[in-house]
Design a protein around this motif. Structure first.
Motif, PDB file in Angstrom:
ATOM      1  N   LEU A 160       0.852  -1.171  -0.041  1.00 26.48           N
ATOM      2  CA  LEU A 160      -0.093  -0.116  -0.049  1.00 26.48           C
ATOM      3  C   LEU A 160       0.719   1.329  -0.102  1.00 26.48           C
ATOM      4  N   GLU A 161       1.855   1.215   0.774  1.00 29.83           N
ATOM      5  CA  GLU A 161       2.745   2.369   0.884  1.00 29.83           C
ATOM      6  C   GLU A 161       3.576   2.646  -0.393  1.00 29.83           C
ATOM      7  N   GLU A 162       4.012   1.393  -1.018  1.00 33.78           N
ATOM      8  CA  GLU A 162       4.523   1.442  -2.253  1.00 33.78           C
ATOM      9  C   GLU A 162       3.663   2.194  -3.539  1.00 33.78           C
ATOM     10  N   LYS A 163       2.456   1.829  -3.424  1.00 29.91           N
ATOM     11  CA  LYS A 163       1.411   2.300  -4.535  1.00 29.91           C
ATOM     12  C   LYS A 163       1.081   3.689  -4.012  1.00 29.91           C
ATOM     13  N   ILE A 164       0.454   3.819  -2.773  1.00 28.72           N
ATOM     14  CA  ILE A 164      -0.003   5.180  -2.538  1.00 28.72           C
ATOM     15  C   ILE A 164       1.161   6.249  -2.201  1.00 28.72           C
ATOM     16  N   LYS A 220       4.342   6.260  -2.797  1.00 28.78           N
ATOM     17  CA  LYS A 220       5.623   6.392  -3.810  1.00 28.78           C
ATOM     18  C   LYS A 220       4.857   6.593  -5.179  1.00 28.78           C
ATOM     19  N   GLU A 221       4.078   5.743  -5.591  1.00 28.08           N
ATOM     20  CA  GLU A 221       3.447   5.836  -7.003  1.00 28.08           C
ATOM     21  C   GLU A 221       2.269   6.657  -6.835  1.00 28.08           C
ATOM     22  N   LYS A 222       1.852   7.298  -5.818  1.00 29.09           N
ATOM     23  CA  LYS A 222       0.699   8.302  -5.905  1.00 29.09           C
ATOM     24  C   LYS A 222      -0.595   7.627  -6.599  1.00 29.09           C
ATOM     25  N   GLU A 223      -0.859   6.369  -6.505  1.00 34.02           N
ATOM     26  CA  GLU A 223      -1.912   5.877  -7.056  1.00 34.02           C
ATOM     27  C   GLU A 223      -3.081   5.911  -6.186  1.00 34.02           C
ATOM     28  N   ILE A 224      -4.221   6.443  -6.747  1.00 39.16           N
ATOM     29  CA  ILE A 224      -5.326   6.906  -5.860  1.00 39.16           C
ATOM     30  C   ILE A 224      -6.837   5.719  -6.357  1.00 39.16           C
ATOM     31  N   LYS A 225      -6.547   4.618  -7.490  1.00 40.89           N
ATOM     32  CA  LYS A 225      -7.697   3.822  -7.669  1.00 40.89           C
ATOM     33  C   LYS A 225      -7.569   2.684  -6.439  1.00 40.89           C
ATOM     34  N   LEU A 227      -5.134  -1.826  -3.827  1.00 40.07           N
ATOM     35  CA  LEU A 227      -5.521  -2.987  -2.982  1.00 40.07           C
ATOM     36  C   LEU A 227      -5.045  -4.220  -3.559  1.00 40.07           C
ATOM     37  N   ALA A 228      -5.327  -4.583  -4.856  1.00 37.16           N
ATOM     38  CA  ALA A 228      -5.014  -5.797  -5.624  1.00 37.16           C
ATOM     39  C   ALA A 228      -3.381  -6.127  -5.231  1.00 37.16           C
ATOM     40  N   PRO A 229      -2.526  -5.302  -5.429  1.00 39.18           N
ATOM     41  CA  PRO A 229      -1.118  -5.724  -5.005  1.00 39.18           C
ATOM     42  C   PRO A 229      -0.811  -5.976  -3.415  1.00 39.18           C
ATOM     43  N   ALA A 230      -1.662  -5.220  -2.750  1.00 42.61           N
ATOM     44  CA  ALA A 230      -1.441  -5.417  -1.217  1.00 42.61           C
ATOM     45  C   ALA A 230      -1.944  -6.811  -1.108  1.00 42.61           C
ATOM     46  N   GLU A 231      -3.155  -7.176  -1.399  1.00 48.26           N
ATOM     47  CA  GLU A 231      -3.732  -8.444  -1.128  1.00 48.26           C
ATOM     48  C   GLU A 231      -2.910  -9.432  -1.749  1.00 48.26           C
TER      49      GLU A 231
END
Ligand code: G3H
Ligand code: ZN
Length: 294
Positions: free
Chosen positions: A252-256, A258-263, A268-272
């Motif tokens: 989640l940290e990586e996606k939100i 670092k990558e500023k992902e908001i969807k 959630l898919a990579p976190a899961e």
């Protein structure tokens, strides 16, 4: 096969059934899919904090949804069990039992020994009428508050389970499972590896309590060789939470961050998926993969 039969099988075949805790649907799905992929029996755990956040009835409903879905899709009655973890209040325990929990863990470890004994007895009596199993606890298994920064957390000798008390406790309360304190704690030490388990004490406790199943709490971060030995010495159930949370949050940290992902479906898919991989690796560590045939 009932949970009791699975615990007997685990004891006989020297593997441990993993209890993974969850507090979100995404964690739950990651756990279920990981265990299914591994063909492993599974205990799902919710602490009072986790249960209160989700709602006890919602927990039961969601787990039932998965059981029925698996039965429909794969045509198997998959061994999926539910435990109320570290419960201290009788009212919550009663509510869980009424909703159909397979087991309850009454944590009276902070109470004076006699009080722990009498309250555990009461829980056992109540659970029996619902045909549910009871886990008791004696000795102190501390929790690192941040669950991360323990900085060489010190385990004191006084935390460890007293052999004589363990013997009296199981005899008097007739608990099905016992959680001893063996130098384990909840949470992980990120700077150093968690302390070693007192395996000699584990061996002695197992000799005293014989057929009572032993549970290892705070399994995250514990040295791998100790975990393997613990199963050989009589641990039949292991509780894991922090390592799964870490696997989930790292992605989640990586996606939100670092990558500023908001969807949500993209973070959630990579976190899961990362949590699912962690589940698979834990199940193989405790030899419980491949135990369910389908
Ligand atoms: O009851 C839950 C567990 O003991 C989890 O401990 O967060 O260190 O894995 P853990
Ligand atoms: Zn625990």
């Amino acid at each position: 096969m009932k949970l009791l039969d699975w615990l007997k099988k685990a004891q006989r075949e020297k593997f441990a059934i993993c209890q993974f805790n969850f507090s979100s649907s995404h964690q739950l799905r990651g756990i279920i899919l990981g265990a299914l992929e591994s063909k492993a029996p599974l205990i799902l755990g919710v602490s009072p904090g986790e249960a209160n956040f989700l709602g006890l009835d919602y927990v039961v409903w969601e787990v039932r949804f998965w059981k029925e879905k698996i039965l429909k899709d794969l045509k198997i009655d998959w061994p999926l069990f539910l435990n109320l973890d570290h419960a201290k209040e009788l009212s919550l325990i009663e509510k869980a039992l009424k909703l159909g929990f397979d087991m309850v863990h009454f944590d009276g470890s902070n109470l004076p020994f006699e009080e722990n004994l009498s309250q555990t007895k009461e829980v056992k009596k109540l659970a029996q009428s619902f045909k549910a199993l009871v886990e008791g606890e004696i000795g102190k298994i501390p929790t690192v508050s941040s669950q991360l920064y323990s900085k060489q957390f010190k385990i004191e000798k006084s935390f460890l389970t007293d052999l004589r008390e363990a013997e009296i406790f199981v005899k008097e309360t007739k608990v099905d499972l016992l959680a001893p304190s063996l130098g384990n704690f909840h949470g992980v030490d990120v700077d150093f590896e968690n302390p070693h388990l007192d395996l000699k004490l584990l061996k002695e406790i197992k000799e005293k309590v014989k057929d009572t199943f032993l549970v290892l709490h705070g399994s995250s971060g514990t040295p791998k060789e100790d975990l393997k030995e613990a199963v050989k010495f009589g641990i039949s159930k292991v509780n894991i939470n922090t390592d799964l949370r870490l696997a989930f949050v790292k992605k989640l940290e990586e996606k939100i961050c670092k990558e500023k992902e908001i969807k949500p479906y993209k973070y959630l898919a990579p976190a899961e998926a990362n949590l699912r991989r962690e589940v698979i690796s834990k199940l193989s560590l405790f030899n419980s993969q491949g135990k369910v045939s389908f």
